[in-house]
Design a protein around this motif. Sequence first.
Motif, PDB file in Angstrom:
ATOM      1  N   MET A 179     -32.291 -35.813   1.449  1.00  0.00           N
ATOM      2  CA  MET A 179     -32.416 -35.867  -0.008  1.00  0.00           C
ATOM      3  C   MET A 179     -33.868 -35.779  -0.461  1.00  0.00           C
ATOM      4  SD  MET A 179     -29.559 -38.753  -0.890  1.00  0.00           S
ATOM      5  CE  MET A 179     -29.664 -38.431  -2.653  1.00  0.00           C
ATOM      6  N   SER A 180     -34.785 -35.509   0.471  1.00  0.00           N
ATOM      7  CA  SER A 180     -36.195 -35.372   0.126  1.00  0.00           C
ATOM      8  C   SER A 180     -36.482 -33.986  -0.435  1.00  0.00           C
ATOM      9  CB  SER A 180     -37.066 -35.625   1.356  1.00  0.00           C
ATOM     10  OG  SER A 180     -36.817 -36.892   1.907  1.00  0.00           O
ATOM     11  N   GLN A 181     -37.544 -33.898  -1.183  1.00  0.00           N
ATOM     12  CA  GLN A 181     -38.020 -32.622  -1.721  1.00  0.00           C
ATOM     13  C   GLN A 181     -39.488 -32.481  -1.350  1.00  0.00           C
ATOM     14  OE1 GLN A 181     -36.183 -30.272  -3.186  1.00  0.00           O
ATOM     15  NE2 GLN A 181     -34.345 -31.545  -3.012  1.00  0.00           N
ATOM     16  N   ASN A 182     -39.799 -31.369  -0.674  1.00  0.00           N
ATOM     17  CA  ASN A 182     -41.172 -31.131  -0.240  1.00  0.00           C
ATOM     18  C   ASN A 182     -41.585 -29.725  -0.661  1.00  0.00           C
ATOM     19  OD1 ASN A 182     -43.403 -30.316   1.774  1.00  0.00           O
ATOM     20  ND2 ASN A 182     -43.196 -32.500   2.122  1.00  0.00           N
ATOM     21  N   PRO A 183     -42.782 -29.568  -1.226  1.00  0.00           N
ATOM     22  CA  PRO A 183     -43.196 -28.229  -1.696  1.00  0.00           C
ATOM     23  C   PRO A 183     -43.565 -27.270  -0.575  1.00  0.00           C
ATOM     24  CG  PRO A 183     -44.966 -29.821  -2.005  1.00  0.00           C
ATOM     25  CD  PRO A 183     -43.786 -30.605  -1.528  1.00  0.00           C
ATOM     26  N   LEU A 184     -43.632 -27.742   0.676  1.00  0.00           N
ATOM     27  CA  LEU A 184     -44.070 -26.903   1.795  1.00  0.00           C
ATOM     28  C   LEU A 184     -43.025 -25.838   2.114  1.00  0.00           C
ATOM     29  CD1 LEU A 184     -46.506 -26.795   3.771  1.00  0.00           C
ATOM     30  CD2 LEU A 184     -45.086 -28.088   5.394  1.00  0.00           C
ATOM     31  N   LYS A 185     -43.504 -24.620   2.394  1.00  0.00           N
ATOM     32  CA  LYS A 185     -42.639 -23.500   2.789  1.00  0.00           C
ATOM     33  C   LYS A 185     -43.107 -22.987   4.140  1.00  0.00           C
ATOM     34  CE  LYS A 185     -41.850 -22.025  -1.995  1.00  0.00           C
ATOM     35  NZ  LYS A 185     -42.775 -23.049  -2.584  1.00  0.00           N
ATOM     36  N   VAL A 186     -42.187 -22.923   5.104  1.00  0.00           N
ATOM     37  CA  VAL A 186     -42.520 -22.551   6.477  1.00  0.00           C
ATOM     38  C   VAL A 186     -41.594 -21.425   6.922  1.00  0.00           C
ATOM     39  CG1 VAL A 186     -42.763 -23.359   8.847  1.00  0.00           C
ATOM     40  CG2 VAL A 186     -43.248 -24.923   6.961  1.00  0.00           C
ATOM     41  N   THR A 187     -42.171 -20.373   7.496  1.00  0.00           N
ATOM     42  CA  THR A 187     -41.398 -19.294   8.104  1.00  0.00           C
ATOM     43  C   THR A 187     -41.425 -19.478   9.609  1.00  0.00           C
ATOM     44  OG1 THR A 187     -41.918 -17.743   6.315  1.00  0.00           O
ATOM     45  CG2 THR A 187     -41.177 -16.811   8.406  1.00  0.00           C
ATOM     46  N   ASP A 227     -46.426 -21.123   3.343  1.00  0.00           N
ATOM     47  CA  ASP A 227     -47.695 -21.817   3.593  1.00  0.00           C
ATOM     48  C   ASP A 227     -48.059 -21.816   5.072  1.00  0.00           C
ATOM     49  OD1 ASP A 227     -47.955 -22.753   0.811  1.00  0.00           O
ATOM     50  OD2 ASP A 227     -46.207 -23.980   1.302  1.00  0.00           O
ATOM     51  N   ILE A 228     -47.047 -21.837   5.942  1.00  0.00           N
ATOM     52  CA  ILE A 228     -47.254 -21.898   7.390  1.00  0.00           C
ATOM     53  C   ILE A 228     -46.297 -20.926   8.054  1.00  0.00           C
ATOM     54  CG2 ILE A 228     -47.189 -23.383   9.441  1.00  0.00           C
ATOM     55  CD1 ILE A 228     -47.687 -25.779   7.647  1.00  0.00           C
ATOM     56  N   VAL A 229     -46.773 -20.272   9.098  1.00  0.00           N
ATOM     57  CA  VAL A 229     -45.940 -19.373   9.896  1.00  0.00           C
ATOM     58  C   VAL A 229     -45.929 -19.888  11.336  1.00  0.00           C
ATOM     59  CG1 VAL A 229     -45.648 -17.034  10.800  1.00  0.00           C
ATOM     60  CG2 VAL A 229     -46.386 -17.379   8.436  1.00  0.00           C
ATOM     61  N   LEU A 230     -44.730 -20.029  11.901  1.00  0.00           N
ATOM     62  CA  LEU A 230     -44.559 -20.483  13.280  1.00  0.00           C
ATOM     63  C   LEU A 230     -43.957 -19.358  14.097  1.00  0.00           C
ATOM     64  CD1 LEU A 230     -42.962 -24.010  12.608  1.00  0.00           C
ATOM     65  CD2 LEU A 230     -45.377 -23.426  12.726  1.00  0.00           C
ATOM     66  N   ASN A 231     -44.556 -19.071  15.240  1.00  0.00           N
ATOM     67  CA  ASN A 231     -44.031 -18.033  16.132  1.00  0.00           C
ATOM     68  C   ASN A 231     -43.474 -18.692  17.379  1.00  0.00           C
ATOM     69  OD1 ASN A 231     -43.427 -15.600  17.411  1.00  0.00           O
ATOM     70  ND2 ASN A 231     -45.452 -15.473  18.334  1.00  0.00           N
ATOM     71  N   LEU A 232     -42.136 -18.731  17.475  1.00  0.00           N
ATOM     72  CA  LEU A 232     -41.453 -19.324  18.620  1.00  0.00           C
ATOM     73  C   LEU A 232     -40.726 -18.267  19.439  1.00  0.00           C
ATOM     74  CD1 LEU A 232     -41.993 -21.777  16.705  1.00  0.00           C
ATOM     75  CD2 LEU A 232     -39.782 -22.667  17.381  1.00  0.00           C
ATOM     76  N   VAL A 233     -41.040 -17.000  19.215  1.00  0.00           N
ATOM     77  CA  VAL A 233     -40.331 -15.914  19.882  1.00  0.00           C
ATOM     78  C   VAL A 233     -40.682 -15.896  21.363  1.00  0.00           C
ATOM     79  CG1 VAL A 233     -40.009 -13.423  19.972  1.00  0.00           C
ATOM     80  CG2 VAL A 233     -40.254 -14.570  17.767  1.00  0.00           C
ATOM     81  N   ARG A 246     -49.094  -8.357  16.050  1.00  0.00           N
ATOM     82  CA  ARG A 246     -48.634  -7.807  14.771  1.00  0.00           C
ATOM     83  C   ARG A 246     -48.459  -8.912  13.733  1.00  0.00           C
ATOM     84  NH1 ARG A 246     -44.180  -5.691  16.574  1.00  0.00           N
ATOM     85  NH2 ARG A 246     -45.259  -3.849  17.348  1.00  0.00           N
ATOM     86  N   LEU A 247     -47.910 -10.032  14.152  1.00  0.00           N
ATOM     87  CA  LEU A 247     -47.678 -11.144  13.234  1.00  0.00           C
ATOM     88  C   LEU A 247     -48.996 -11.733  12.744  1.00  0.00           C
ATOM     89  CD1 LEU A 247     -45.585 -12.998  11.905  1.00  0.00           C
ATOM     90  CD2 LEU A 247     -45.681 -14.443  13.951  1.00  0.00           C
ATOM     91  N   ALA A 248     -49.976 -11.907  13.640  1.00  0.00           N
ATOM     92  CA  ALA A 248     -51.274 -12.454  13.239  1.00  0.00           C
ATOM     93  C   ALA A 248     -51.992 -11.515  12.277  1.00  0.00           C
ATOM     94  CB  ALA A 248     -52.133 -12.701  14.481  1.00  0.00           C
ATOM     95  N   ARG A 249     -51.900 -10.217  12.519  1.00  0.00           N
ATOM     96  CA  ARG A 249     -52.562  -9.252  11.629  1.00  0.00           C
ATOM     97  C   ARG A 249     -51.927  -9.276  10.238  1.00  0.00           C
ATOM     98  NH1 ARG A 249     -50.837  -4.285  10.951  1.00  0.00           N
ATOM     99  NH2 ARG A 249     -49.737  -4.276  12.976  1.00  0.00           N
ATOM    100  N   ASN A 284     -52.457 -20.529   7.950  1.00  0.00           N
ATOM    101  CA  ASN A 284     -51.962 -21.408   9.013  1.00  0.00           C
ATOM    102  C   ASN A 284     -50.912 -20.693   9.851  1.00  0.00           C
ATOM    103  OD1 ASN A 284     -53.502 -23.601   7.854  1.00  0.00           O
ATOM    104  ND2 ASN A 284     -51.921 -23.752   6.296  1.00  0.00           N
ATOM    105  N   LEU A 285     -51.239 -20.506  11.124  1.00  0.00           N
ATOM    106  CA  LEU A 285     -50.334 -19.848  12.061  1.00  0.00           C
ATOM    107  C   LEU A 285     -50.298 -20.652  13.354  1.00  0.00           C
ATOM    108  CD1 LEU A 285     -48.578 -17.466  13.096  1.00  0.00           C
ATOM    109  CD2 LEU A 285     -50.714 -16.315  13.755  1.00  0.00           C
ATOM    110  N   LEU A 286     -49.094 -20.938  13.834  1.00  0.00           N
ATOM    111  CA  LEU A 286     -48.909 -21.626  15.111  1.00  0.00           C
ATOM    112  C   LEU A 286     -48.161 -20.708  16.054  1.00  0.00           C
ATOM    113  CD1 LEU A 286     -48.098 -25.271  15.898  1.00  0.00           C
ATOM    114  CD2 LEU A 286     -46.499 -23.540  16.738  1.00  0.00           C
TER     115      LEU A 286
END
Length: 376
Positions: free
Chosen positions: A33-41, A109-115, A142-145, A154-156
């Motif tokens: 039930m929380s609301q957070n403005p963060l958006k993560v791909t 805001d943040i991109v995570l690469n778990l591929v 390609r993702l970093a570029r 922000n990229l992990l």
Amino acid sequence: MLKRVICKPTIHMFSRAISCDLMPGTVGLGGRMSQNPLKVTIFGASTGSLGRSVVYELASRGVTCMIPYRGEGDEVRHLKQSGDIGKVNPIPFHPRDEQSIRDCIGNADIVLNLVGKYYETKNLYLKKNYTYQDVNIYFPERLARICNEMGVKNLLHVSALQQNLKHRSEWARTKAKGEEVIREVKPETCIVRPADMFGEDDRILQWIGRQFHIYPWLININGGAALKQPVWYGDVATAIRKYCMNPEAYNGKIMELGGPEVMAWSQIVDWFREVTHTARVPPRTPTSIARMYAGVLELGPKPYISRSEVDLRVSDNVVDPHTTCLTFKDLGIEPHSLKDKGYSAILRYRKGGHWAYENENRSEERRVGKECRSRW
């Protein structure tokens, strides 16, 4: 009157959700039930076990997650249960289509690469579809570029603890090369190097359980002498959530994450046999024979084990005690051991499952009761 209002449980829950250190900016009653403005791909979360844990860690705390996926949309709908309505958003994409990657990133805001993949995938004609280079080098570059072009700071990137340019395994070599390439394109990228991960759908416990019924001679390659430091998926996901809480503090750094115990591969197999009551003892298979058999399996579309994975199995995968990288201790996380979280993952391979465990307890209770009665 004011005192009674302030002391209400709902007010305490609301204030606790705001003042907690889970995710900055979170408001609401906590949890789903929380609301957070963060958006993560999150790339690679559609079918991976680590991605499933990461989505749960973020979406259950009100973070909006974009989940790029390939194939059918039904394959990722199980992730929607991790968060409230609108918090988990599957988006179709293609790794070689840059426009689809841009659409998935959007205003994140943040991109995570778990591929990642332990074998080279093939199409219906058994022609290679995605090689190790495609997955571990070209796509991260390609993702970093694209992140640089879209202004995403922000990229992990999730790599591997066994990454090494001089490793015999091609998978490990491409992982190391992928780190170099992504650092050249985006130096502030945070890199995570987990050890062998285990959980409900892993490549350790579940793989051992299946091979006992298919290829038992491939379990103890080289006698299982290689040292491993198995780490639970949930602990690695918690570390990634820590990064999302304050990405600026971890940009440009490396995390090396291993479990609390160092075990030989043969010890993991013995523990599996003990818990599941498996009487069969897997033979000791030489590495050369295992690689030869894995080469034959690679001719198919989905091999149980590849030659690169054989090379990984016979080499140590342990965090250096003198490492300068961040570890669980630096992150303030207490990792779980294999025996803490692995039992429920392998109970399906035990004859009788939960019923066998309950019958054992009842037998033990009857034995103790009989001894007590004999004493009287």
